[in-house]
Enzyme design. Structure first.
Site, PDB file in Angstrom:
ATOM      1  N   GLU A 172     -26.226  46.066  54.376  1.00  0.00           N
ATOM      2  CA  GLU A 172     -27.156  47.118  53.963  1.00  0.00           C
ATOM      3  C   GLU A 172     -27.681  46.992  52.533  1.00  0.00           C
ATOM      4  OE1 GLU A 172     -25.543  50.964  54.949  1.00  0.00           O
ATOM      5  OE2 GLU A 172     -25.650  50.554  57.085  1.00  0.00           O
ATOM      6  N   GLU A 357     -23.932  48.287  63.476  1.00  0.00           N
ATOM      7  CA  GLU A 357     -23.323  49.612  63.271  1.00  0.00           C
ATOM      8  C   GLU A 357     -24.171  50.649  63.976  1.00  0.00           C
ATOM      9  OE1 GLU A 357     -22.604  50.920  59.208  1.00  0.00           O
ATOM     10  OE2 GLU A 357     -21.804  48.946  58.689  1.00  0.00           O
TER      11      GLU A 357
HETATM   12  C1  FCB Z   1     -23.293  52.806  56.767  1.00  0.00           C
HETATM   13  C2  FCB Z   1     -22.216  51.964  56.129  1.00  0.00           C
HETATM   14  C3  FCB Z   1     -20.842  52.194  56.678  1.00  0.00           C
HETATM   15  C4  FCB Z   1     -20.594  53.644  57.023  1.00  0.00           C
HETATM   16  C5  FCB Z   1     -21.728  54.214  57.826  1.00  0.00           C
HETATM   17  C6  FCB Z   1     -21.539  55.653  58.239  1.00  0.00           C
HETATM   18  O1  FCB Z   1     -24.335  52.971  55.877  1.00  0.00           O
HETATM   19  O2  FCB Z   1     -22.495  50.587  56.271  1.00  0.00           O
HETATM   20  O3  FCB Z   1     -19.913  51.684  55.756  1.00  0.00           O
HETATM   21  O4  FCB Z   1     -20.339  54.366  55.893  1.00  0.00           O
HETATM   22  O5  FCB Z   1     -22.923  54.075  57.141  1.00  0.00           O
END
Ligand code: FCB
Length: 445
Positions: A172, A357
């Site tokens: 990210e 994610e």
């Molecule tokens: C993302 C992150 C992860 C977690 C989620 C909820 O931005 O990569 O570490 O905190 O959000």
């Protein structure tokens, strides 16, 4: 207890589709153990007002000691893969120089533990832990970060690369740069446009420099993980649409622009150009070093309106009408489909894409039906993307277990497994059971 079920099964997905779950070192390991050096998060946590309830990461989920039980939870859910991150200051307490053998040994055990359980290790080299010693030298603001990060990456990969399935340089970049140097919500907590412009560029330069070096060392299956948030205009006034486009450009177009198109969006440069590091235009060949795969993190959308008061960038987030998670984030699975198609188009539908994610915060400790529903609709979006020709190869849920949710401390629970932070007891929630049932290979298709 109501029965939580998912409406898909493994056989709905293409042969070989990777089902995984993700976590990150600082959020689970316990940074107080095993000779890890300090990171800029220690500084950030020690500064009053930054973290809910003044919490810190010293113990977290005590994964440093409980990793076997945690890997069992991944395997017993029937998952194929585990996405984890390595902590730079655990491996190099000063950021450079002499490695901490205890830290290296920990990741040896962890990676071997995955392989013993038949789990594919998916590594992230940087999930936000800038060693404090390098933060003192400017961290992401300093162009030298590209070499610091590359040296660290080579150390990691030359030690573990033969056992890792896929590697992401960074997690990210928007959070690394914008959220942390412009909005000030994450370490190092700066609100400084010049720092932000430098970080926005150096994060990509570090990525590209590391990829080149890792390739030269013979490593493969290299990628990056970017986060995307759907930018929804609050209404159809031209200024609102412009505002949403600017947010989209900063959030969703800058990083892929550099990596895949060797350019940054013009409307972002309108604000950032005067603050960019010297010679940035010459770095795109490095930034755009070809990748083997691309990871998408997706959670929500933002509803955006023009902000007549603020200077550039003049937009703001306004409350939206959709159901919200405990983070106040709207549930909008259509956004995941949108970005899977968009990145698919950007890469000519040739580059393997992973959802690296996806998940939500929900306080329900056991019967987390909201999570199960959320997972169902987002896996549904993934299936729709595959049907429309996006080469989506895997999906990692966020997260295995409740953990340290950065500035929100331990209050926001993203896990499919509940953690009692007093006793460190793990209890699988309904969503964990539902996923196990859906992807179990013994299920009829
Ligand atoms: C993302 C992150 C992860 C977690 C989620 C909820 O931005 O990569 O570490 O905190 O959000």
């Amino acid at each position: 207890m109501d029965n939580a079920t998912l409406s898909f099964s493994r056989s709905d997905f293409p042969e070989g589709f990777v089902f995984g779950t993700a976590a990150a070192a600082l959020q689970i390991e316990g940074s107080g153990y095993g000779g890890a050096g300090p990171s800029h998060w220690d500084t950030f946590c020690a500064t009053p007002g930054n973290i809910a309830n003044s919490e810190n990461t010293l113990v977290a989920c005590d994964h440093y000691h409980r990793w076997e039980e945690d890997l069992d939870l991944v395997r017993n859910a029937g998952l194929d893969a585990y996405r984890f991150s390595l902590s730079w200051p655990r491996i190099l307490p000063e950021g450079r120089g002499t490695p901490n053998e205890e830290g290296l040994d920990f990741y040896d055990r962890l990676i071997d533990g995955m392989l013993e359980r038949g789990l594919q290790p998916w590594a992230t080299l940087y999930h936000w832990e800038m060693p404090a010693a390098l933060s003192d030298l400017g961290g992401w603001r300093n162009r030298d970060v590209a070499n610091w990060f590359t040296d660290y990456s080579r150390l990691v990969m030359n030690r573990f690369g033969d056992r890792i399935e896929g590697t992401a340089t960074l997690n990210e970049p928007w959070c690394v740069a914008w959220l942390s140097h412009f909005l000030g919500h994450h370490a190092p907590g700066l609100r400084d446009i010049r720092a932000a412009a430098h970080a926005m560029h150096h994060v990509l330069l570090a990525h590209g420099t590391a990829v080149q070096a890792l390739r030269a060392d013979g490593h493969d299956n290299l990628g990056i993980v970017c986060n995307f948030e759907y930018s929804q205009p609050a209404d159809d006034k031209p200024e609102t649409i412009r505002a949403a486009e600017l947010n989209d450009a900063i959030y969703n177009r800058w990083f892929v622009g550099g990596i895949f198109e060797k350019t940054y969006p013009t409307q972002v440069l309108e604000g950032l150009a005067p603050h960019m590091p010297q010679g940035w235009q010459d770095d795109f060949d490095v930034i755009a070093t070809p990748l083997d795969w691309f990871g998408i993190n997706y959670y929500t959308r933002s509803v955006i309106a023009a902000d007549p008061v603020s200077l550039w960038p003049s937009y703001m987030t306004v409350p939206g009408p959709l159901p919200k998670t405990d983070m106040g984030w709207e549930i909008y699975p259509e956004g995941l489909l949108h970005f899977l198609k968009r990145v698919g188009d950007l890469t000519d539908r040739k580059m393997p894409i992973y959802v690296t994610e996806n998940g939500l915060a929900d306080s329900e400790p056991v019967n987390d039906l909201v999570r199960t529903d959320y997972m169902d609709s987002h896996f549904g979006a993934a299936l729709d993307a595959i049907k429309s020709g996006v080469p989506l190869k895997g999906f990692f849920t966020w997260s295995l277990m409740d953990n340290f949710e950065w500035a929100f401390g331990y209050d926001k629970r993203f896990g499919m497994v509940h953690v009692d932070f007093e006793t460190q007891k793990r209890t699988p929630k309904a969503s964990w059971h539902a996923l196990r049932q859906a992807i179990s290979t013994n299920q009829p298709g």
